[in-house]
Design an enzyme around this catalytic site. Structure first.
Site, PDB file in Angstrom:
ATOM      1  CB  SER A 106      -0.878  -0.014   1.249  1.00 11.57           C
ATOM      2  OG  SER A 106      -1.342   1.280   1.549  1.00 11.57           O
ATOM      3  CE1 TYR A 129      -6.225   4.819  -2.134  1.00 11.82           C
ATOM      4  CE2 TYR A 129      -4.434   4.737  -0.548  1.00 11.82           C
ATOM      5  CZ  TYR A 129      -5.684   4.325  -0.960  1.00 11.82           C
ATOM      6  OH  TYR A 129      -6.384   3.430  -0.218  1.00 11.82           O
ATOM      7  CB  THR A 155      -6.418   2.615  -5.076  1.00  7.82           C
ATOM      8  OG1 THR A 155      -5.743   1.378  -4.878  1.00  7.82           O
ATOM      9  CG2 THR A 155      -7.737   2.597  -4.320  1.00  7.82           C
ATOM     10  CE  LYS A 254      -7.837  -2.534  -3.688  1.00  7.39           C
ATOM     11  NZ  LYS A 254      -8.294  -1.485  -2.782  1.00  7.39           N
ATOM     12  CG  HIS A 278     -11.228   1.240  -0.468  1.00  8.74           C
ATOM     13  ND1 HIS A 278     -10.388   1.803  -1.400  1.00  8.74           N
ATOM     14  CD2 HIS A 278     -10.536   1.288   0.703  1.00  8.74           C
ATOM     15  CE1 HIS A 278      -9.253   2.181  -0.820  1.00  8.74           C
ATOM     16  NE2 HIS A 278      -9.324   1.869   0.455  1.00  8.74           N
TER      17      HIS A 278
HETATM   18  C1  FNR Z   1      -7.771  -1.309   2.936  1.00  8.70           C
HETATM   19  N1  FNR Z   1      -7.838  -1.141   1.549  1.00  8.70           N
HETATM   20  C2  FNR Z   1      -6.896  -0.392   0.896  1.00  8.70           C
HETATM   21  N2  FNR Z   1      -6.894  -0.312  -0.460  1.00  8.70           N
HETATM   22  C3  FNR Z   1      -5.939   0.391  -1.120  1.00  8.70           C
HETATM   23  O1  FNR Z   1      -5.969   0.429  -2.346  1.00  8.70           O
HETATM   24  N3  FNR Z   1      -4.962   1.033  -0.412  1.00  8.70           N
HETATM   25  C4  FNR Z   1      -4.897   0.998   0.945  1.00  8.70           C
HETATM   26  O2  FNR Z   1      -4.006   1.582   1.546  1.00  8.70           O
HETATM   27  C5  FNR Z   1      -5.898   0.279   1.633  1.00  8.70           C
HETATM   28  N4  FNR Z   1      -5.897   0.220   3.001  1.00  8.70           N
HETATM   29  C6  FNR Z   1      -6.773  -0.607   3.659  1.00  8.70           C
HETATM   30  C7  FNR Z   1      -6.682  -0.773   5.037  1.00  8.70           C
HETATM   31  C8  FNR Z   1      -7.521  -1.670   5.683  1.00  8.70           C
HETATM   32  C9  FNR Z   1      -7.380  -1.890   7.151  1.00  8.70           C
HETATM   33  C10 FNR Z   1      -8.487  -2.388   4.945  1.00  8.70           C
HETATM   34  C11 FNR Z   1      -9.400  -3.376   5.627  1.00  8.70           C
HETATM   35  C12 FNR Z   1      -8.607  -2.197   3.610  1.00  8.70           C
HETATM   36  C13 FNR Z   1      -8.857  -1.883   0.774  1.00  8.70           C
HETATM   37  C14 FNR Z   1      -8.356  -3.294   0.459  1.00  8.70           C
HETATM   38  O3  FNR Z   1      -7.307  -3.273  -0.472  1.00  8.70           O
HETATM   39  C15 FNR Z   1      -9.481  -4.163  -0.102  1.00  8.70           C
HETATM   40  O4  FNR Z   1     -10.103  -3.482  -1.170  1.00  8.70           O
HETATM   41  C16 FNR Z   1     -10.532  -4.551   0.941  1.00  8.70           C
HETATM   42  O5  FNR Z   1      -9.920  -4.796   2.176  1.00  8.70           O
HETATM   43  C17 FNR Z   1     -11.307  -5.790   0.518  1.00  8.70           C
HETATM   44  O6  FNR Z   1     -12.310  -6.085   1.438  1.00  8.70           O
HETATM   45  P1  FNR Z   1     -12.158  -7.246   2.546  1.00  8.70           P
HETATM   46  O7  FNR Z   1     -11.998  -8.536   1.840  1.00  8.70           O
HETATM   47  O8  FNR Z   1     -11.014  -6.884   3.391  1.00  8.70           O
HETATM   48  O9  FNR Z   1     -13.437  -7.170   3.336  1.00  8.70           O
END
Ligand code: FNR
Length: 381
Positions: A106, A129, A155, A254, A278
């Protein structure tokens, strides 16, 4: 407790982490409707049981963007993993590599790109991002290239941050009154295993990848102020062309839920998309990823690589997503909780558990090669 499933790891993480961090991982935006919908819609996908089909040999391996995966799973980008476990991003990347799956770092990581590169032989993917300062973006992408990231995950569903009520209450995204800060400190002190692992042995705790852009944000809430001020809400598909100029490798967009957006991604030259909301952390009320997936895969699946995330909790869920048209799944909470609970070994164990579940699902649906998974595996195609 010996963890056997996602919910076991979630419970172990709940016990080990201070409340603020657990809620950051576990929570979604607003009333958390989309967060719940992701898992409910996943559970509602019924697989078609088949028998007498010689399932003695199963092939779980696949390939995405020229990279061989031992199963169709990628550790997706999750922010602040280095606060869940000591140097968390590096530990997770190592576990992914050992399991033969990919991982994606990330932008909001604690370990910088360079540190994670050092930790593994096969470089991790990088997630981006769009930040207003394009000069800084250029620098970031140059660092990712230098670290040999094979895939860029761009993303696009966080142009503005959705409000997560739990993070407001915990003080993660808004400053707390003095006594609430004291209570938070006491909560931290009452989690000694985490305190020792992360606070004592896991330093430094800055945002490794963003360090030079951040003017010494003191505490998490100032960091969220920085995000609101610096993430770029003006982005359009034209910006993908700009990213393309800086990035020679595959680009995966994404945050696609809509068929029209998926078609635009094709037109804009994306190599892949992640069907994603997300993890229910942005637009509450958005459709579940697994509900959006079939129409998106039908529309563009032959022109770019379709990945999905949101609500993937087991190897059975991976099977469901593949049957609905995904080439592979990204995991979010499904690796964040094991990391928080048991560090790298927790992630490794979760991946092996998923592999077993996926193999069982394949055997009992009569699917011997994961690359051939399609809607014929569904009870109600
Ligand atoms: C995320 N997600 C996320 N996505 C991204 O593109 N950059 C990021 O920094 C983050 N940070 C992040 C932190 C936390 C704690 C979570 C739970 C999620 C979104 C992540 O990549 C993904 O899309 C989701 O977590 C998918 O859903 P589930 O399977 O975790 O419920």
């Amino acid at each position: 407790m010996t963890p056997a499933s996602f919910s076991d790891y979630r419970e172990l993480a709940r016990r080990r982490l201070p409340r603020m961090l657990f809620d950051y991982i576990d929570g979604g935006s607003y009333a958390e409707i989309t967060l719940r919908r992701n898992t409910e819609a996943m559970e509602a996908v019924q697989l078609r049981q088949r028998v007498m089909r010689d399932v003695s040999t199963l092939s779980l391996a696949t390939e995405v963007f020229g990279q061989k995966l031992s199963m169709p799973v990628v550790l997706g980008p999750v922010g602040m993993a280095g606060m869940y476990a000591r140097r968390g991003e590096a530990q997770a990347a190592r576990a992914a590599e050992a399991a033969g799956v990919a991982s994606c770092l990330s932008t909001m990581s604690i370990c910088g790109i360079e540190e994670v590169r050092q930790a593994v032989r096969a470089p991790a993917w990088f997630q981006l991002y769009m930040i207003k300062d394009r000069g800084y973006m250029r620098e970031l992408l140059a660092r990712a290239r230098q670290a040999e990231a094979p895939v860029l995950v761009f993303t696009v569903d966080l142009t503005v941050p959705g409000t997560r009520y739990r993070d407001v209450r915990s003080g993660l995204t808004a400053p707390l009154p003095f006594w609430a800060q004291v209570a938070r400190g006491i909560d931290g002190l009452s989690h000694p295993a985490w305190l020792y692992d992360v606070m004592l042995r896991g330093r430094p705790h800055g945002f490794g990848t963003l360090a030079s852009a951040l003017p010494h944000a003191r505490g998490a809430s100032e960091f969220w102020v920085w995000i609101r001020a610096n993430f770029d809400p003006s982005i359009t598909w034209a910006d993908l062309a700009w990213v393309r100029e800086q990035w020679p490798g595959p680009i995966v967009v994404k945050g696609i839920l809509d068929v029209e957006d998926a078609r635009d991604a094709v037109r804009a030259g994306a190599d892949g998309i992640v069907v994603s909301n997300h993890g229910g952390r942005q637009l509450d009320g958005a459709v579940a990823s697994v509900e959006a997936l079939p129409a998106v895969a039908d529309a563009v699946g032959d022109r770019l690589t379709v990945l999905m995330d949101g609500g993937v909790r087991s190897g059975l869920d991976v099977m469901r997503a593949l049957a609905l048209g995904a080439k592979a799944c990204m995991l979010g909470r499904a690796w964040a909780f094991p990391l928080a609970a048991r560090g790298g070994p927790g992630v490794a164990h979760m991946l092996e558990t998923m592999r077993g579940e996926l193999a069982t699902a394949m055997a009992l649906t009569g699917c011997t090669d994961v690359r051939a998974a399609d809607r014929t595996l569904l009870a109600r195609p």
